[in-house]
Structures are given as structure tokens and as C-alpha cells.
Design a protein around this motif. Structure first.
Motif, PDB file in Angstrom:
ATOM      1  N   ARG A   1       0.732  -1.170  -0.058  1.00 21.27           N
ATOM      2  CA  ARG A   1       0.076  -0.026   0.015  1.00 21.27           C
ATOM      3  C   ARG A   1       0.743   1.202   0.065  1.00 21.27           C
ATOM      4  O   ARG A   1       0.385   2.437  -0.302  1.00 21.27           O
ATOM      5  N   ARG A   2       2.195   1.013   0.307  1.00 20.49           N
ATOM      6  CA  ARG A   2       2.992   2.389   0.290  1.00 20.49           C
ATOM      7  C   ARG A   2       4.299   2.095   0.557  1.00 20.49           C
ATOM      8  O   ARG A   2       4.797   0.837   0.564  1.00 20.49           O
ATOM      9  N   ILE A   3       5.072   3.177   0.522  1.00 18.16           N
ATOM     10  CA  ILE A   3       6.507   2.931   0.794  1.00 18.16           C
ATOM     11  C   ILE A   3       7.007   3.611   2.278  1.00 18.16           C
ATOM     12  O   ILE A   3       6.596   4.530   2.744  1.00 18.16           O
ATOM     13  N   VAL A   4       7.726   2.756   2.820  1.00 22.47           N
ATOM     14  CA  VAL A   4       8.292   3.176   4.193  1.00 22.47           C
ATOM     15  C   VAL A   4       9.693   3.357   4.440  1.00 22.47           C
ATOM     16  O   VAL A   4      10.404   2.598   3.319  1.00 22.47           O
ATOM     17  N   HIS A   5      10.213   3.703   5.290  1.00 20.74           N
ATOM     18  CA  HIS A   5      11.827   3.649   5.372  1.00 20.74           C
ATOM     19  C   HIS A   5      11.913   2.832   6.828  1.00 20.74           C
ATOM     20  O   HIS A   5      11.246   2.864   7.854  1.00 20.74           O
ATOM     21  N   GLY A   6      13.163   2.072   6.889  1.00 20.44           N
ATOM     22  CA  GLY A   6      13.505   1.454   8.099  1.00 20.44           C
ATOM     23  C   GLY A   6      14.891   1.768   8.567  1.00 20.44           C
ATOM     24  O   GLY A   6      15.671   2.479   7.489  1.00 20.44           O
ATOM     25  N   ASP A   7      15.250   1.941   9.956  1.00 25.68           N
ATOM     26  CA  ASP A   7      16.271   2.320  10.475  1.00 25.68           C
ATOM     27  C   ASP A   7      17.447   1.679   9.814  1.00 25.68           C
ATOM     28  O   ASP A   7      18.476   2.343   9.335  1.00 25.68           O
TER      29      ASP A   7
ATOM     30  N   LEU B   1      14.290  -6.029  10.073  1.00 29.29           N
ATOM     31  CA  LEU B   1      14.471  -4.669  10.192  1.00 29.29           C
ATOM     32  C   LEU B   1      14.580  -4.387  11.763  1.00 29.29           C
ATOM     33  O   LEU B   1      13.991  -5.038  12.652  1.00 29.29           O
ATOM     34  N   ILE B   2      15.578  -3.533  11.960  1.00 31.70           N
ATOM     35  CA  ILE B   2      15.663  -3.093  13.331  1.00 31.70           C
ATOM     36  C   ILE B   2      15.225  -1.434  13.496  1.00 31.70           C
ATOM     37  O   ILE B   2      15.606  -0.716  12.685  1.00 31.70           O
ATOM     38  N   GLU B   3      14.430  -1.183  14.405  1.00 32.89           N
ATOM     39  CA  GLU B   3      13.807   0.100  14.615  1.00 32.89           C
ATOM     40  C   GLU B   3      14.094   0.657  15.741  1.00 32.89           C
ATOM     41  O   GLU B   3      13.814  -0.055  16.879  1.00 32.89           O
ATOM     42  N   TYR B   4      14.560   1.981  15.996  1.00 34.52           N
ATOM     43  CA  TYR B   4      14.752   2.513  17.286  1.00 34.52           C
ATOM     44  C   TYR B   4      13.446   3.291  17.443  1.00 34.52           C
ATOM     45  O   TYR B   4      13.127   3.976  16.770  1.00 34.52           O
ATOM     46  N   GLU B   5      13.101   3.379  18.811  1.00 30.10           N
ATOM     47  CA  GLU B   5      11.906   4.152  19.134  1.00 30.10           C
ATOM     48  C   GLU B   5      11.967   4.877  19.964  1.00 30.10           C
ATOM     49  O   GLU B   5      12.476   4.380  21.173  1.00 30.10           O
TER      50      GLU B   5
ATOM     51  N   GLU C   1      -0.084   0.519  12.376  1.00 30.89           N
ATOM     52  CA  GLU C   1      -0.304   0.263  10.874  1.00 30.89           C
ATOM     53  C   GLU C   1       0.702  -0.230  10.328  1.00 30.89           C
ATOM     54  O   GLU C   1       0.851  -0.939   9.406  1.00 30.89           O
ATOM     55  N   ARG C   2       1.836   0.639  10.466  1.00 32.15           N
ATOM     56  CA  ARG C   2       3.205   0.352   9.558  1.00 32.15           C
ATOM     57  C   ARG C   2       3.818  -1.125   9.877  1.00 32.15           C
ATOM     58  O   ARG C   2       4.078  -1.806   9.138  1.00 32.15           O
TER      59      ARG C   2
ATOM     60  N   LEU D   1       4.337  -4.182   7.537  1.00 33.67           N
ATOM     61  CA  LEU D   1       5.486  -4.897   7.221  1.00 33.67           C
ATOM     62  C   LEU D   1       5.410  -6.310   7.560  1.00 33.67           C
ATOM     63  O   LEU D   1       6.076  -7.164   6.860  1.00 33.67           O
ATOM     64  N   ALA D   2       4.714  -6.842   8.607  1.00 35.61           N
ATOM     65  CA  ALA D   2       4.501  -8.086   9.014  1.00 35.61           C
ATOM     66  C   ALA D   2       3.722  -8.827   7.623  1.00 35.61           C
ATOM     67  O   ALA D   2       4.399  -9.939   7.257  1.00 35.61           O
ATOM     68  N   GLU D   3       2.811  -8.333   7.135  1.00 38.20           N
ATOM     69  CA  GLU D   3       2.189  -8.944   6.099  1.00 38.20           C
ATOM     70  C   GLU D   3       2.975  -9.030   4.840  1.00 38.20           C
ATOM     71  O   GLU D   3       2.763 -10.105   4.021  1.00 38.20           O
ATOM     72  N   ALA D   4       3.840  -8.557   4.806  1.00 36.53           N
ATOM     73  CA  ALA D   4       4.791  -8.546   3.601  1.00 36.53           C
ATOM     74  C   ALA D   4       5.983  -9.291   3.990  1.00 36.53           C
ATOM     75  O   ALA D   4       6.964  -9.464   2.917  1.00 36.53           O
ATOM     76  N   GLY D   5       6.138  -9.791   5.221  1.00 35.20           N
ATOM     77  CA  GLY D   5       6.963 -10.977   5.421  1.00 35.20           C
ATOM     78  C   GLY D   5       8.432 -10.448   6.262  1.00 35.20           C
ATOM     79  O   GLY D   5       9.255 -10.973   6.175  1.00 35.20           O
ATOM     80  N   TRP D   6       8.142  -9.003   6.750  1.00 36.09           N
ATOM     81  CA  TRP D   6       9.505  -8.535   7.465  1.00 36.09           C
ATOM     82  C   TRP D   6       9.413  -8.854   8.953  1.00 36.09           C
ATOM     83  O   TRP D   6       8.191  -8.693   9.455  1.00 36.09           O
ATOM     84  N   LEU D   7      10.552  -9.249   9.401  1.00 40.82           N
ATOM     85  CA  LEU D   7      10.639  -9.384  10.957  1.00 40.82           C
ATOM     86  C   LEU D   7      11.262  -8.165  11.421  1.00 40.82           C
ATOM     87  O   LEU D   7      12.312  -7.827  11.152  1.00 40.82           O
TER      88      LEU D   7
END
Length: 205
Positions: free
Chosen positions: A131-137, A146-150, A166-167, A171-177
Motif C-alpha cells: 500500500r505504500r513505501i516506508v523507511h527502515g532504520d 528490520l531494526i527500528e529505534y523508537e 499500521e506500519r 511490514l508483517a504482512e509483507a514478511g518482514w521481521l
């Protein structure tokens, strides 16, 4: 405050670290005061910082969304710095500096991951979802890890929290851990979790 005098005695005073130089370094004016350029300031830090701190500062110079220098400018300044203190450390640091960092935590984690024997991740890379383009840390594209700092704003801001949910669901639906990291996690913890995640996706040392 570090103050440099041109061809004169190094300034002294409470809270002042004085220096002297025989040639005018690259300067700019900030708040009516002449200050050294960002790149020159980085090289001047070499005698006072360790390797990782220099890399983190160098990452900031090339960082997003507002880079303060280019890698070519860093390389040129390091070359001109060859006769000054800290040149060897600068030469090591500039080899480790990367474009794309948004924070010291990302830079520190990248160094820890590589030193831990893991592949070098992409910094703030784009990820195309359905549905969109996102950025990953810190992104391991091949393994979809993907490693995300929050920061706390991800927890306390209701709109940000909803956006994150939502993001992450997309990501999970697209197979990202996704590994969600905070300032309380040590570099060793991030490396260990990343190693397990990559291994679960077929990566081998």
C-alpha cells in the motif's frame, strides 16, 4: 568552549580550552561569531575523541535529513590533516563513516552489528509495501529483517502510536521481521537479536 587564536597566545579562562594556529581554517559565521566549518570541527575533534565517537560525528555530517558535508569533503580534509595530531584515527574513522544515519544510536548499532560478525545493514532505506513505501532504520533487505529505534514519542503520542501499529502490521504482512529497539537496550542485545533473526531467515555466518 574551544577558542582558537590566529598566530597569538592561546586564550585562557574559566570554561575555555585555548588553541593557536598559524593559518586561518575554513570558517563560517554563526550568531555573529566566526566558527570553524563542520568538516574542520570534525577533524579538530580527533585528538579528543575515540574512534566510535568520531564515526558517529562523521555520520552526522553525512546524515539525513540535513547533511552538513559530503564524503569527498571529509576525505579531502583528512588528507590535508596528515601532519596534525589524530590523523591515523581520522583515517580509520573516515573508512567507517556512512551516509544515511539519523541518530547516534543508529550509527553505534551499525558499528556493533558489523563488529559482531553480522552483515552491514542499509541505513534508513526505503521498503516498498503493497500500500505504500516506508523507511527502515537498519535494514537487512535480503532476509527481510528490520531494526527500528523508537523514542518515547512513539509511546506517548497517540497519532504516532496508531501510525506505528499500521506500519508494523503492513511490514508483517509483507514478511518482514521487525526488531523494535529502545535506548534501554544495549548494543549486545541488539546484535544478539539481529543474529537470531537473520539466522531464522537463512543467513549463515
Amino acid at each position: 568552549m574551544h577558542v582558537t587564536a590566529l598566530g597569538e597566545r592561546a586564550p585562557r579562562g574559566a570554561g575555555v580550552a585555548g588553541h593557536t594556529t598559524q593559518r586561518i581554517p575554513p570558517m563560517r559565521v554563526s550568531g555573529g561569531v566566526r566558527v570553524t566549518s563542520a568538516v574542520r570541527t570534525w577533524t579538530d575533534l580527533a585528538p579528543h575523541l575515540g574512534l566510535d565517537e568520531l564515526v558517529i560525528a562523521g555520520d552526522r555530517l553525512l546524515g539525513i535529513p540535513t547533511p552538513l558535508a559530503t564524503i569527498d569533503e571529509l576525505l579531502a580534509e583528512v588528507s590535508e590533516h596528515s601532519a596534525r595530531r589524530g590523523h591515523r584515527l581520522l583515517a580509520r574513522a573516515v573508512e567507517l563513516v556512512r551516509e544515511g544515519s539519523r541518530s547516534p544510536r543508529e550509527s553505534r548499532a551499525r558499528l556493533a552489528l558489523v563488529r559482531g560478525g553480522l552483515p552491514e545493514p542499509e541505513l534508513n532505506a526505503t521498503i516498498a509495501l503493497r500500500r505504500r513505501i516506508v523507511h527502515g532504520d537498519l535494514v537487512y533487505r535480503e532476509q527481510r529483517v528490520l531494526i527500528e529505534y523508537e523514542g518515547d514519542q512513539h509511546r506517548t503520542d497517540a497519532r504516532q502510536w496508531a501510525h506505528d501499529l499500521e506500519r508494523y502490521n503492513d511490514l508483517a504482512e509483507a514478511g518482514w521481521l521487525t526488531i523494535r529497539a529502545s535506548k534501554t537496550m544495549t548494543d549486545a542485545e541488539v546484535v544478539a537479536r539481529a543474529a537470531r533473526a537473520l539466522t531464522s531467515r537463512g543467513w549463515k555466518r
